[in-house]
Design an enzyme around this catalytic site. Structure first.
Site: not given
Length: 587
Positions: A339-341
């Site tokens: 996530d949230e890369a």
């Protein structure tokens, strides 16, 4: 935790203060609910049998399926729970041939086939209580229901006065979804083995059968890796706010895994990648594209870190980590995060996942990942975990079309770290406030477009720990919302009814008080105190539209309340221990 923009610069004033505060709630008095109408999660079927109450006595025995070590272990677990509060010996022995005519029997024969692998059948009569299942896991689930048929003080760690009645009943029960999970983030604030075990015991009571451990993030690495030792010794040396941090040795992690297994809970390890990796990159400079280790971080910002996608050593590192953790974890899953890369381009993200997904399979595990992992081409065995605040996701629907099943953790419904309201002293609010009714009133089987119930593996309740320091903090945010989510995962949708649930939930209060669980006393729930019906107050009733200043007194839900400062619209009791209103007891 998700939504990085909302978290940048978030302050932690008051966290250290709250860490030492006991969060015992002051419940609103309510009439006792009959035990069969107080079970959480609600069973498939529960029929009362009048005049057939069974009573535990000093002569009660527990019988388990002859020759079954797993059934014997469940019997020992039940005896251990009951001995503390009753003071009875409760010997555990093999059941004789046929159905025992006395005591409590845990049998692996004769259950209705509909119970499957996790369900059970319970019949209680004046002479005996018989619990049947096809597996020891089913017996264990039935034991949790049996506990709730007894008075709440059965959960006390010290001997209490009886009597100990179990109502006459026939119960048939099995889960809606096979997967019912919780997640504990030990990366932002480290939580030691004893705290995790305590949480496992709490999860087990509500038939939750998976604990997802978020073991690594920007702020800390929490598990020993022999081939990369500085991950734990350096990367695990701090936490949010700058505390000492910590990590699990392999022996401690195995202790958690084994304890969870004794409660029929599967541990799912998560190492978030390719983002959320600052602790690892600070530990080893070669994991950075510029070969320079960044400093350790103790803030809550996210979205800035990324493993170096183009370097071969990145994949050596990832493979070593997966291999070592998988060897310690008997469960079927490995969670890759994903996530949230934001610091990784979509092309690099797909390149990374295409290299890493086969590593998980080679380690004998199935991939789980936050729903962004659906940007890669996933195998049908992979499970995306939806955390968004919308009711649609292209990544998830595409994965489902390829055969994947989904875990649902919508942040505005299932995130336990969200505040209840604006007065909640810990927690976050970027996904909105989540009161108990908000946590309960959604249907996992019809929540995401393009995701039918048949494609839902189950429900999971994440607890991110930016503000969560102590077991008391965990209690306050998880209870009473965690049991609400547990019911969504276990109970048939036909039983879903907020008014019935809030009554059953309120009946849990004496159990939590006996166990020392400092829950949030939501004003939406008629909490039971064992003191009967609330009294009649001569004070004026609380008015949502009225303005109150410090010292003002009102009546609400049978209690007397005093405002501690200016307020308008905040319901007495809705802020828990730290709300505007001070509870002065029943009228």
């Amino acid at each position: 935790m998700k939504n990085w923009k909302a978290r940048l610069g978030r302050a932690f004033v008051g966290v250290a203060l709250l860490a030492g505060v006991t969060t015992a709630a002051a419940p609103v008095a309510g009439a006792a609910t009959p035990p069969l109408q107080a079970i959480v999660p609600a069973p498939v079927s529960a029929q009362a049998v009048a005049g057939s109450d069974h009573t535990l006595t000093a002569n009660t025995k527990i019988y388990t399926q002859a020759g079954s070590a797993p059934a014997k272990a469940v019997g020992d677990y039940l005896a251990d729970v009951l001995r503390k509060s009753t003071g009875f010996a409760l010997p555990v022995s093999d059941a004789p041939s046929g159905t025992p005519a006395d005591g409590i029997s845990l049998l692996l024969s004769g259950a209705n086939p509909s119970v499957g692998d996790q369900g059970y059948q319970l019949s209680s009569r004046s002479a005996s209580v018989v619990l049947r299942a096809t597996t020891a896991q089913g017996l264990f689930g039935g034991v949790q229901t049996l506990r709730q048929l007894l008075p709440g003080k059965i959960e006390s760690p010290t001997v209490q006065a009886g009597p100990w009645p179990i109502p006459g009943a026939d119960i048939l029960d099995y889960p809606r979804f096979g997967y019912r999970g919780a997640m504990l983030d030990v990366a932002r604030h480290f939580h030691p083995v004893a705290t995790v075990k305590r949480y496992l015991d709490q999860l087990a009571q509500y038939k939750i059968n998976n604990l997802h451990l978020h073991l690594a993030d920007d702020q800390g690495w929490r598990i020993q890796i022999d081939s990369w030792p500085r991950l734990a010794t350096y990367g695990g040396s701090t936490q949010v706010g700058g505390g000492a941090g910590g990590y699990y040795t392999k022996a401690q992690y195995t202790e958690i895994v084994n304890y969870a297994a004794s409660r029929f809970i599967t541990i799912i390890p998560e190492i978030d990648m390719p983002g959320h990796t600052n602790a690892a990159q600070a530990s080893y400079a070669e994991l950075n594209c510029n070969n320079t280790a960044p400093p350790l971080r103790t803030d809550t910002a996210v979205g800035y870190s990324s493993l170096c996608i183009s370097k071969e050593i990145t994949y050596t590192f990832v493979n070593d980590v997966i291999r070592e953790i998988a060897a310690l974890t008997p469960g079927p899953y490995f969670h890759l995060g994903g996530d949230e890369a934001q610091a990784t381009s979509d092309a690099d993200y797909r390149t990374f996942m295409n290299r890493v997904l086969p590593m998980v399979a080679a380690a004998g595990k199935q991939v789980v990942g936050w729903h962004e992992i659906g940007k890669a081409t996933l195998p049908a065995t992979a499970t995306p975990q939806f955390w968004g605040t919308t009711t649609s996701s292209t990544e998830v629907s595409n994965a489902v079309a390829r055969g994947s099943k989904v875990i649902l953790s919508p942040a505005n419904k299932a995130y336990l770290d969200m505040k209840y309201n604006s007065s909640t002293p810990i927690g976050l609010s970027w996904a909105g406030y989540i009161e108990v009714q908000d946590a309960y009133n959604w249907n996992p089987g019809a929540y995401l477009s393009g995701v039918p119930e048949s494609a839902v593996r189950g429900v999971e309740s994440p607890l991110w720990t930016e503000t969560v320091v102590t077991p008391a903090n965990i209690d306050y945010l998880a209870f009473p919302r965690l049991p609400a989510h547990a019911e969504l995962g276990w109970s048939p949708w036909s039983t879903h009814d907020w008014n019935a649930f809030r009554t059953r939930l309120g009946a849990q209060a004496p159990r939590w008080q006996a166990q020392g669980i400092g829950y949030y006393a939501s004003g939406q729930v008629p909490w039971e105190t064992g003191s009967g019906n609330p009294g009649s107050c001569s004070l004026p009733a609380w008015d949502r539209a009225a303005v109150y200043t410090g010292g003002a007194t009102v009546s609400h839900n049978g209690h007397k309340w005093t405002a501690q400062w200016w307020t308008q619209g905040e319901e007495p009791g809705a802020g828990g221990q730290w709300g505007v209103w001070r509870d002065n007891g029943t009228c």
